[in-house]
Design a protein around this motif. Structure first.
Motif: not given
Length: 449
Positions: A234-261
């Motif tokens: 997951x590329x959370x450059x934009x969604x991280x700390x803007x869609x939710x805290x900490x990010x979209x993976x928390x908001x949508x409940x789907x966990x990636x193997x790696x995430x970029x912030x």
């Protein structure tokens, strides 16, 4: 509104911009910051900012949107972050060994991320997305990368090769990047089927300003990666700390193997992060018997100033409500401007859209086609009224007065937009239109030598 008086013109900014073109290719260090993204002769060169306002070299004051390419969510000069940075400066910035600050920053950054065990800090988003790709290739022993058709992931060849602006990228590298469509599981499934056993990873932004995930989409991507043994990034450059805290993976409940912030995690200070599962991340460490991955090794990744800023940002998100503020201000702004467009009868030609914390606007001509000329007109008229924007992406520092002024300025700009639809836009814009940032040639905004 105080400071937002009549413009003093852009004479000094124009002189500075010409000097920048002599010394900096493109006249800016980021393509999205280029003068070709603004009406000709109206690209302010900035000298300072405070909250949601910026001042240019001619003394003009603007309400700014975009906020450092979406990096500033708490506002320019946000005091708690500056205080944390000042408290750190006197103790030194860079050392030959890790600092206690690195440990504390890692603990605090990982704490709200149950799907992540380890973190590596760096400076740019491209640093960490490219490290994630390398790690996925090492883990799987595969070369191909499935990249979602979304605007931007990296300055490195693995991504740039898939752009129109790809001069200098070897053909062999271009052929290792496969594209698929957001919210289209069939397009991703087809890649896995046609290139069976060759795809190392799938990388995507979990959401964008223009597209939220359809029900079951992210879960489906997760399932396809698991089924075919590929790493999900997951590329959370934009969604991280803007869609939710900490990010979209928390908001949508789907966990990636790696995430970029990146971006908002430093509120403008240069910091990015790669997080992921321990078994993956350890391939770049000293607790593995497998061949080591050159994961990330940066001189400035752990410098103390940005880590101090990161910790202060985390504290702000835990103790304040910046996302709720952005959502509230954005909802007001989009409703006000879209209402004005509807009342002028141009709602099919102009629309503010996107998540309230990440708004953009679309511009169409009289025939309903996307139009850079009408975009130029709208930007031009907003600049005249003290609003600097390529989007309506705002921050928690935008006050009710800021968004009210913006709505009023936009309404006046749309009145001219209405006339341009009737009488021809060429009569209203001053110079050639703005151009796509990542185009293959400098034309149509080539700068004379």
């Amino acid at each position: 509104m105080a400071d937002l008086g009549p413009l003093s013109g852009f004479g000094h900014s124009e002189q500075l911009q010409r000097a920048l073109h002599d010394l900096v290719p493109g006249g800016a260090h980021t393509y999205a910051r280029g003068a070709d993204q603004y009406p000709e002769g109206m690209a302010p060169v900035l000298v300072r900012g405070s909250g949601a306002r910026v001042w240019d070299a001619d003394g003009n004051c603007f309400i700014e949107y975009g906020m450092g390419l979406r990096a500033v969510t708490l506002g320019h000069g946000y005091r708690p972050v500056l205080d944390a940075v000042r408290a750190t400066l006197g103790d030194g910035l860079s050392f030959t060994r890790p600092t206690v600050l690195e440990l504390r920053a890692a603990e605090e950054f990982l704490a709200p991320l149950p799907g992540a065990d380890m973190v590596k800090f760096a400076k740019n988003g491209s640093d960490v997305t490219s490290a994630a790709i390398r790690l996925a290739r090492a883990w799987t022993g595969r070369d191909l990368v499935a990249v979602c058709r979304q605007p931007f992931f990296s300055t490195e060849d693995w991504f740039v090769g898939a752009l129109e602006m790809n001069a200098g990228v070897p053909r062999a590298v271009r052929e290792q990047t496969l594209r698929w469509d957001y919210n289209s599981l069939p397009s991703l499934r087809e890649l896995f089927e046609t290139r069976a056993g060759e795809i190392a990873c799938v990388i995507l932004e979990p959401a964008t300003a223009l597209a939220e995930p359809a029900p079951g989409f992210l879960e489906g991507v997760r399932g396809l990666c698991d089924e075919h043994g590929a790493i999900l990034i997951f590329d959370e450059m934009i969604t991280g700390y803007r869609w939710a805290f900490p990010g979209a993976q928390e908001l949508y409940g789907v966990r990636p193997d790696l995430a970029c912030w990146g971006k908002a995690i430093g509120n403008g200070f240069p910091i990015s992060a790669l997080t992921g599962r321990r078994d993956l991340m350890e391939l770049g460490g000293l607790r593995t018997d497998d061949p080591r991955v050159f994961l990330l090794s940066t001189t400035h990744g752990p410098e103390t100033v940005s880590l101090a800023a990161l910790r202060a940002v985390i504290t702000a998100y835990r103790t304040e409500r910046p996302i709720e503020t952005m959502e509230s201000r954005g909802s007001f702004l989009s409703a006000a401007v879209n209402t004005a467009a509807a009342e002028l009868g141009i709602a099919s030609h102009f629309q503010v859209t996107g998540r309230p914390s990440c708004l953009i606007f679309t511009t169409k001509d009289a025939d309903g086609r996307s139009s850079q000329q009408f975009r130029t007109l709208f930007l031009q008229e907003l600049l005249k009224r003290g609003v600097l924007c390529q989007s309506f992406v705002l921050s928690a520092a935008h006050t009710p007065e800021d968004v009210a002024h913006t709505a009023e300025a936009a309404t006046e700009a749309l009145q001219i937009y209405r006339k341009a639809l009737d009488d021809g836009v060429e009569r209203f814009i001053c110079g050639p239109p703005v151009a796509p940032a990542l185009r293959s040639h400098a034309a149509p905004r080539r700068v004379p030598s």
